[in-house]
Design a protein around this motif. Structure first.
Motif, PDB file in Angstrom:
ATOM      1  N   ALA A 176       0.811  -1.214   0.000  1.00  0.00           N
ATOM      2  CA  ALA A 176       0.000   0.000   0.000  1.00  0.00           C
ATOM      3  C   ALA A 176       0.846   1.267   0.000  1.00  0.00           C
ATOM      4  CB  ALA A 176      -0.943  -0.007   1.202  1.00  0.00           C
ATOM      5  N   GLY A 177       2.139   1.132  -0.180  1.00  0.00           N
ATOM      6  CA  GLY A 177       3.011   2.304  -0.225  1.00  0.00           C
ATOM      7  C   GLY A 177       4.264   2.153   0.612  1.00  0.00           C
ATOM      8  N   SER A 178       4.760   0.941   0.742  1.00  0.00           N
ATOM      9  CA  SER A 178       5.905   0.694   1.621  1.00  0.00           C
ATOM     10  C   SER A 178       7.232   0.953   0.922  1.00  0.00           C
ATOM     11  CB  SER A 178       5.875  -0.748   2.130  1.00  0.00           C
ATOM     12  OG  SER A 178       6.276  -1.631   1.122  1.00  0.00           O
ATOM     13  N   CYS A 179       8.312   0.818   1.686  1.00  0.00           N
ATOM     14  CA  CYS A 179       9.674   1.000   1.158  1.00  0.00           C
ATOM     15  C   CYS A 179      10.230  -0.298   0.583  1.00  0.00           C
ATOM     16  CB  CYS A 179      10.591   1.499   2.270  1.00  0.00           C
ATOM     17  SG  CYS A 179      10.867   0.258   3.557  1.00  0.00           S
ATOM     18  N   ASN A 180       9.460  -1.381   0.628  1.00  0.00           N
ATOM     19  CA  ASN A 180       9.807  -2.726   0.153  1.00  0.00           C
ATOM     20  C   ASN A 180      10.668  -3.519   1.123  1.00  0.00           C
ATOM     21  OD1 ASN A 180       8.297  -2.542  -2.157  1.00  0.00           O
ATOM     22  ND2 ASN A 180       9.977  -1.722  -3.367  1.00  0.00           N
ATOM     23  N   GLY A 181      10.937  -2.999   2.312  1.00  0.00           N
ATOM     24  CA  GLY A 181      11.658  -3.766   3.317  1.00  0.00           C
ATOM     25  C   GLY A 181      10.836  -4.959   3.779  1.00  0.00           C
ATOM     26  N   CYS A 182       9.560  -4.730   4.023  1.00  0.00           N
ATOM     27  CA  CYS A 182       8.673  -5.818   4.466  1.00  0.00           C
ATOM     28  C   CYS A 182       8.480  -6.854   3.358  1.00  0.00           C
ATOM     29  CB  CYS A 182       7.323  -5.271   4.905  1.00  0.00           C
ATOM     30  SG  CYS A 182       7.415  -4.223   6.371  1.00  0.00           S
ATOM     31  N   GLU A 183       8.443  -6.397   2.114  1.00  0.00           N
ATOM     32  CA  GLU A 183       8.276  -7.325   1.001  1.00  0.00           C
ATOM     33  C   GLU A 183       9.460  -8.282   0.912  1.00  0.00           C
ATOM     34  OE1 GLU A 183       7.306  -4.190   0.790  1.00  0.00           O
ATOM     35  OE2 GLU A 183       5.198  -4.563   0.408  1.00  0.00           O
ATOM     36  N   LEU A 184      10.654  -7.779   1.180  1.00  0.00           N
ATOM     37  CA  LEU A 184      11.831  -8.659   1.167  1.00  0.00           C
ATOM     38  C   LEU A 184      11.697  -9.768   2.207  1.00  0.00           C
ATOM     39  CD1 LEU A 184      14.675  -6.026   0.741  1.00  0.00           C
ATOM     40  CD2 LEU A 184      13.850  -7.655  -0.960  1.00  0.00           C
ATOM     41  N   GLU A 185      11.183  -9.418   3.377  1.00  0.00           N
ATOM     42  CA  GLU A 185      10.996 -10.418   4.432  1.00  0.00           C
ATOM     43  C   GLU A 185       9.861 -11.380   4.080  1.00  0.00           C
ATOM     44  OE1 GLU A 185      13.191 -10.647   6.959  1.00  0.00           O
ATOM     45  OE2 GLU A 185      14.197  -8.963   6.008  1.00  0.00           O
ATOM     46  N   HIS A 228       9.042 -12.236   1.016  1.00  0.00           N
ATOM     47  CA  HIS A 228       9.602 -13.116  -0.014  1.00  0.00           C
ATOM     48  C   HIS A 228      10.499 -14.180   0.605  1.00  0.00           C
ATOM     49  CE1 HIS A 228       8.199 -11.243  -3.723  1.00  0.00           C
ATOM     50  NE2 HIS A 228       8.256 -10.111  -3.057  1.00  0.00           N
ATOM     51  N   ALA A 229      11.127 -13.865   1.727  1.00  0.00           N
ATOM     52  CA  ALA A 229      11.980 -14.849   2.401  1.00  0.00           C
ATOM     53  C   ALA A 229      11.161 -16.035   2.922  1.00  0.00           C
ATOM     54  CB  ALA A 229      12.742 -14.197   3.552  1.00  0.00           C
ATOM     55  N   LEU A 230       9.861 -15.835   3.138  1.00  0.00           N
ATOM     56  CA  LEU A 230       9.013 -16.948   3.576  1.00  0.00           C
ATOM     57  C   LEU A 230       8.954 -18.059   2.528  1.00  0.00           C
ATOM     58  CD1 LEU A 230       5.989 -15.046   5.143  1.00  0.00           C
ATOM     59  CD2 LEU A 230       7.692 -16.408   6.351  1.00  0.00           C
ATOM     60  N   GLY A 231       9.219 -17.723   1.286  1.00  0.00           N
ATOM     61  CA  GLY A 231       9.168 -18.714   0.225  1.00  0.00           C
ATOM     62  C   GLY A 231      10.459 -19.489   0.034  1.00  0.00           C
ATOM     63  N   ASN A 232      11.518 -19.115   0.747  1.00  0.00           N
ATOM     64  CA  ASN A 232      12.781 -19.835   0.555  1.00  0.00           C
ATOM     65  C   ASN A 232      12.739 -21.194   1.256  1.00  0.00           C
ATOM     66  OD1 ASN A 232      13.578 -19.563   3.284  1.00  0.00           O
ATOM     67  ND2 ASN A 232      14.673 -17.671   2.893  1.00  0.00           N
ATOM     68  N   VAL A 289      -3.940  -8.959   7.750  1.00  0.00           N
ATOM     69  CA  VAL A 289      -2.762  -8.843   8.601  1.00  0.00           C
ATOM     70  C   VAL A 289      -1.962  -7.641   8.113  1.00  0.00           C
ATOM     71  CG1 VAL A 289      -0.644  -9.958   9.394  1.00  0.00           C
ATOM     72  CG2 VAL A 289      -2.692 -11.326   9.008  1.00  0.00           C
ATOM     73  N   ALA A 290      -1.756  -6.664   9.005  1.00  0.00           N
ATOM     74  CA  ALA A 290      -0.933  -5.491   8.693  1.00  0.00           C
ATOM     75  C   ALA A 290       0.496  -5.804   9.115  1.00  0.00           C
ATOM     76  CB  ALA A 290      -1.447  -4.266   9.422  1.00  0.00           C
ATOM     77  N   VAL A 291       1.436  -5.663   8.179  1.00  0.00           N
ATOM     78  CA  VAL A 291       2.827  -6.039   8.422  1.00  0.00           C
ATOM     79  C   VAL A 291       3.711  -4.798   8.461  1.00  0.00           C
ATOM     80  CG1 VAL A 291       4.778  -7.355   7.524  1.00  0.00           C
ATOM     81  CG2 VAL A 291       2.486  -8.260   7.304  1.00  0.00           C
ATOM     82  N   GLY A 292       4.599  -4.758   9.442  1.00  0.00           N
ATOM     83  CA  GLY A 292       5.560  -3.666   9.560  1.00  0.00           C
ATOM     84  C   GLY A 292       5.027  -2.501  10.373  1.00  0.00           C
ATOM     85  N   VAL A 340       1.627  -7.049  12.780  1.00  0.00           N
ATOM     86  CA  VAL A 340       2.961  -7.616  12.979  1.00  0.00           C
ATOM     87  C   VAL A 340       3.946  -6.450  12.973  1.00  0.00           C
ATOM     88  CG1 VAL A 340       4.692  -9.229  12.139  1.00  0.00           C
ATOM     89  CG2 VAL A 340       2.271  -9.722  11.770  1.00  0.00           C
ATOM     90  N   PRO A 341       4.308  -5.929  14.152  1.00  0.00           N
ATOM     91  CA  PRO A 341       5.216  -4.778  14.196  1.00  0.00           C
ATOM     92  C   PRO A 341       6.652  -5.164  13.865  1.00  0.00           C
ATOM     93  CG  PRO A 341       4.691  -5.491  16.406  1.00  0.00           C
ATOM     94  CD  PRO A 341       3.880  -6.343  15.483  1.00  0.00           C
ATOM     95  N   GLY A 342       7.431  -4.164  13.514  1.00  0.00           N
ATOM     96  CA  GLY A 342       8.842  -4.359  13.180  1.00  0.00           C
ATOM     97  C   GLY A 342       9.172  -3.579  11.935  1.00  0.00           C
ATOM     98  N   CYS A 343      10.422  -3.206  11.800  1.00  0.00           N
ATOM     99  CA  CYS A 343      10.814  -2.402  10.643  1.00  0.00           C
ATOM    100  C   CYS A 343      12.100  -2.951  10.023  1.00  0.00           C
ATOM    101  CB  CYS A 343      10.987  -0.947  11.023  1.00  0.00           C
ATOM    102  SG  CYS A 343      11.258   0.131   9.612  1.00  0.00           S
ATOM    103  N   PRO A 344      12.021  -3.917   9.158  1.00  0.00           N
ATOM    104  CA  PRO A 344      10.897  -4.805   8.868  1.00  0.00           C
ATOM    105  C   PRO A 344      10.866  -5.964   9.857  1.00  0.00           C
ATOM    106  CG  PRO A 344      12.694  -5.316   7.386  1.00  0.00           C
ATOM    107  CD  PRO A 344      13.149  -4.154   8.245  1.00  0.00           C
ATOM    108  N   PRO A 345       9.712  -6.587  10.038  1.00  0.00           N
ATOM    109  CA  PRO A 345       9.655  -7.736  10.938  1.00  0.00           C
ATOM    110  C   PRO A 345      10.337  -8.944  10.304  1.00  0.00           C
ATOM    111  CG  PRO A 345       7.532  -7.393   9.899  1.00  0.00           C
ATOM    112  CD  PRO A 345       8.410  -6.262   9.478  1.00  0.00           C
ATOM    113  N   PRO A 346      10.995  -9.775  11.103  1.00  0.00           N
ATOM    114  CA  PRO A 346      11.628 -10.974  10.541  1.00  0.00           C
ATOM    115  C   PRO A 346      10.569 -11.949  10.015  1.00  0.00           C
ATOM    116  CG  PRO A 346      11.941 -10.877  12.918  1.00  0.00           C
ATOM    117  CD  PRO A 346      11.245  -9.627  12.525  1.00  0.00           C
ATOM    118  N   PRO A 347      10.929 -12.801   9.072  1.00  0.00           N
ATOM    119  CA  PRO A 347       9.952 -13.741   8.502  1.00  0.00           C
ATOM    120  C   PRO A 347       9.259 -14.605   9.543  1.00  0.00           C
ATOM    121  CG  PRO A 347      11.947 -13.743   7.189  1.00  0.00           C
ATOM    122  CD  PRO A 347      12.221 -12.899   8.393  1.00  0.00           C
ATOM    123  N   ILE A 348       9.964 -15.004  10.584  1.00  0.00           N
ATOM    124  CA  ILE A 348       9.336 -15.850  11.611  1.00  0.00           C
ATOM    125  C   ILE A 348       8.196 -15.109  12.305  1.00  0.00           C
ATOM    126  CG2 ILE A 348      10.966 -15.262  13.445  1.00  0.00           C
ATOM    127  CD1 ILE A 348       9.681 -18.761  12.906  1.00  0.00           C
TER     128      ILE A 348
END
Length: 174
Positions: free
Chosen positions: A51-60, A62-66, A116-119, A148-156
């Motif tokens: 919705a307008g993020s810096c893509n930090g959360c998206e990287l985390e 995407h890590a869920l798929g590894n 679920v709101a992330v970050g 899910v708070p955090g900047c960015p939150p870890p995948p776990i």
């Protein structure tokens, strides 16, 4: 060529060591996987909305798929259409340009839908807050079940947030 090889030999390995708590986190991931399967009994489909993020959360996310987290191994899949989704995973402060698109995505998601709101930005508006260009947190635009708070939150933590949302739905149905 020889200069490069000498430099490589002098420098050595400069990567960081593997995390020491990998065994403890691996058992946590396995327990979360098992809990999700026990609760759902079927696959969970997620539509991720930026919705307008810096893509930090998206990287985390995407890590869920590894292979380490292996989110698809337990039947959780990301889909392209909200019409096929059970859950919306929303990141970033909602920009004014994304406000209507997020509402439409929410309406297009079939009931019972989870959000679920992330970050930090998705949970509170983060450093952007509310302004002429930003609506702030996701809850200002659509109802949110779990944050899910955090900047960015870890995948776990993102995985724990998904589990928490699914558990709430399961308890509400019972």
């Amino acid at each position: 060529m020889w200069q490069i090889l000498r430099q490589i030999a002098r420098t050595g390995i400069v990567t960081e060591p593997a995390p020491s708590s990998a065994a403890g986190e691996a058992t946590t991931i396995q327990s979360i996987h098992q809990a999700l399967l026990d609760i759902l009994g079927q696959a969970l489909t997620i539509r991720q909305v930026d919705a307008g993020s810096c893509n930090g959360c998206e990287l985390e996310i995407h890590a869920l798929g590894n292979p380490y987290y292996n989110i698809e191994g337990l039947g959780i899949k990301f889909v392209a259409s909200p019409r096929h989704a059970d859950m919306l995973l929303v990141t970033g402060p909602v920009s004014r340009h994304m406000e209507e698109a997020l509402r439409r995505t929410y309406v297009a998601t079939p009931e019972p839908r989870l959000v679920v709101a992330v970050g930090d930005c998705g949970c509170t508006g983060g450093i952007f807050g509310e302004s002429y260009a930003s609506c702030g947190r996701v809850a200002n635009v659509i109802p949110v079940d779990v944050t899910v708070p955090g900047c960015p939150p870890p995948p776990i933590e993102i995985l724990r947030g998904i589990l928490s949302a699914v558990r709430r739905t399961k308890s509400a149905r019972s």
